[in-house]
Design a protein around this motif. Sequence first.
Motif, short mmCIF file in Angstrom:
data_model
loop_
_atom_site.label_atom_id
_atom_site.label_comp_id
_atom_site.label_asym_id
_atom_site.label_seq_id
_atom_site.Cartn_x
_atom_site.Cartn_y
_atom_site.Cartn_z
N GLN A 285 26.94 -35.00 10.87
CA GLN A 285 28.35 -34.73 10.65
C GLN A 285 28.63 -34.08 9.30
OE1 GLN A 285 27.20 -37.84 11.48
NE2 GLN A 285 27.55 -37.58 13.67
N MET A 286 27.63 -33.99 8.40
CA MET A 286 27.89 -33.49 7.06
C MET A 286 27.01 -32.28 6.76
SD MET A 286 28.13 -37.01 4.87
CE MET A 286 28.18 -36.08 3.33
N ARG A 287 27.62 -31.08 6.72
CA ARG A 287 26.92 -29.87 6.34
C ARG A 287 27.77 -29.11 5.33
NH1 ARG A 287 25.30 -30.32 11.76
NH2 ARG A 287 23.03 -30.41 11.98
N TYR A 288 27.10 -28.46 4.37
CA TYR A 288 27.80 -27.81 3.28
C TYR A 288 27.34 -26.36 3.14
CZ TYR A 288 29.34 -32.44 1.94
OH TYR A 288 29.92 -33.68 1.95
N TYR A 289 28.26 -25.51 2.69
CA TYR A 289 27.96 -24.10 2.45
C TYR A 289 28.30 -23.80 0.98
CZ TYR A 289 28.41 -19.03 2.53
OH TYR A 289 28.28 -17.68 2.26
N ARG A 290 27.39 -23.09 0.30
CA ARG A 290 27.63 -22.72 -1.09
C ARG A 290 28.29 -21.34 -1.14
NH1 ARG A 290 25.99 -24.60 -5.89
NH2 ARG A 290 24.48 -26.02 -4.95
N VAL A 291 29.45 -21.27 -1.74
CA VAL A 291 30.26 -20.05 -1.75
C VAL A 291 29.59 -18.99 -2.63
CG1 VAL A 291 32.51 -19.07 -2.37
CG2 VAL A 291 32.35 -21.39 -1.41
N GLU A 292 29.60 -17.74 -2.13
CA GLU A 292 29.07 -16.61 -2.89
C GLU A 292 30.22 -15.85 -3.56
OE1 GLU A 292 26.77 -14.30 -0.19
OE2 GLU A 292 25.30 -15.89 0.19
N ALA A 293 29.86 -14.99 -4.50
CA ALA A 293 30.87 -14.26 -5.27
C ALA A 293 31.76 -13.43 -4.34
CB ALA A 293 30.19 -13.34 -6.29
N GLY A 294 33.07 -13.52 -4.55
CA GLY A 294 34.02 -12.71 -3.81
C GLY A 294 34.41 -13.24 -2.45
N GLU A 295 33.85 -14.37 -2.04
CA GLU A 295 34.15 -14.89 -0.70
C GLU A 295 35.48 -15.65 -0.69
OE1 GLU A 295 30.13 -15.45 1.83
OE2 GLU A 295 30.60 -17.08 0.45
N THR A 296 36.11 -15.66 0.48
CA THR A 296 37.36 -16.38 0.70
C THR A 296 37.12 -17.45 1.76
OG1 THR A 296 38.07 -14.89 2.46
CG2 THR A 296 38.67 -14.29 0.19
N LEU A 297 38.14 -18.26 2.01
CA LEU A 297 38.02 -19.25 3.08
C LEU A 297 37.72 -18.59 4.42
CD1 LEU A 297 40.84 -21.90 2.45
CD2 LEU A 297 38.38 -22.25 2.37
N GLU A 298 38.32 -17.43 4.65
CA GLU A 298 38.09 -16.73 5.92
C GLU A 298 36.63 -16.31 6.05
OE1 GLU A 298 40.60 -16.22 3.91
OE2 GLU A 298 42.35 -16.76 5.14
N ASN A 299 36.04 -15.78 4.96
CA ASN A 299 34.63 -15.39 4.99
C ASN A 299 33.73 -16.59 5.26
OD1 ASN A 299 35.38 -13.34 2.15
ND2 ASN A 299 35.30 -12.68 4.28
N VAL A 300 34.02 -17.70 4.57
CA VAL A 300 33.19 -18.90 4.74
C VAL A 300 33.31 -19.42 6.16
CG1 VAL A 300 32.86 -21.28 3.99
CG2 VAL A 300 33.38 -19.51 2.30
#
Length: 332
Positions: A285-300
Amino acid sequence: MIINRIRTFAIASILAFSAATGSAQDLLARQAPVDRRSAAADTIVLQSLRHREEMENPSSDLYPTWENRYAHKATPMPDVYRIDLRGFCMPTPSRVITSNFGRRWGRWHKGLDIKVYIGDTIRAAFSGKVRIVDYEASGYGKYIVIRHNNGLETIYGHLSKQIVTENQYVRAGQPIGLGGNTGRSTGSHLHFETRLCGVALNPALMFDFPNQDVTGDFYTYRSSTIDDESAQATAARGKASSRGYSRENIQGNGQISHGNINHNAVRRQAQPRRTENEQANSGAQMRYYRVEAGETLENVAEKCGVSVEKLCNLNHFGRFTVVRKGQLVRYS
């Protein structure tokens, strides 16, 4: 004759010098215990003065003033600061976190919410001096601020009763108030903050409520890594790691006799942090994504194959939250 006189004079001089040297050595030998006693007395005096200064103005090297007007006011912050977590006491025996540190409902939540019931005993996390005992109808409700010798200030909010006074010195584990539901609160809980120089730090960096312990003997604050460490601490010790929202998962009801301090303070070195992949694989139930430069919620959301609404719900984001490079975002 002259030679004999010279020889006699030389022998007499040597004997006199030897006697003087011996007398000096005897004097030094007699003086040594006095010097040791004086040094010991000086040490005791210095320790007493230091203890008195800490009681009157804890962490005076970090905080320029002692005043009772503001719950928190940012002052110059060191880039690196080592915080001593030894001698702690968990402020409540509750293991249940109901709200994490971070963005929530479009605004920043600067502490942890811990499930307690009205009347449960709340205790000082470390020894220190009570700076504020006050009431804030639109926020903390009845709250207490304590400044500690390790540099931290802790804030205890939404209390039903405060049982200490401003400028009172308290010991770690001493009862300071009772759990409640005052101020801006939707149910009985303890709002618990940890601040350094007035700046809020994630309590999960230092306190492990699910396991009723601290994360190590020391925590070193570094301005360059604080955001990543805070996200990792939430993933490891935040709301998702709690074992439910019921009294059965709270150790007792908080009514502990005075002086019953958490003796885990004398214990092990800090446990190694789990890696990001270990955190992600520790449960389906727990997975995480590390945000990259310039990304938005929509991209993630697109990369993770989920909706923006789901990201907002899982992370307590607002619809227009701006994510930062390196930030961990939960997507399942």
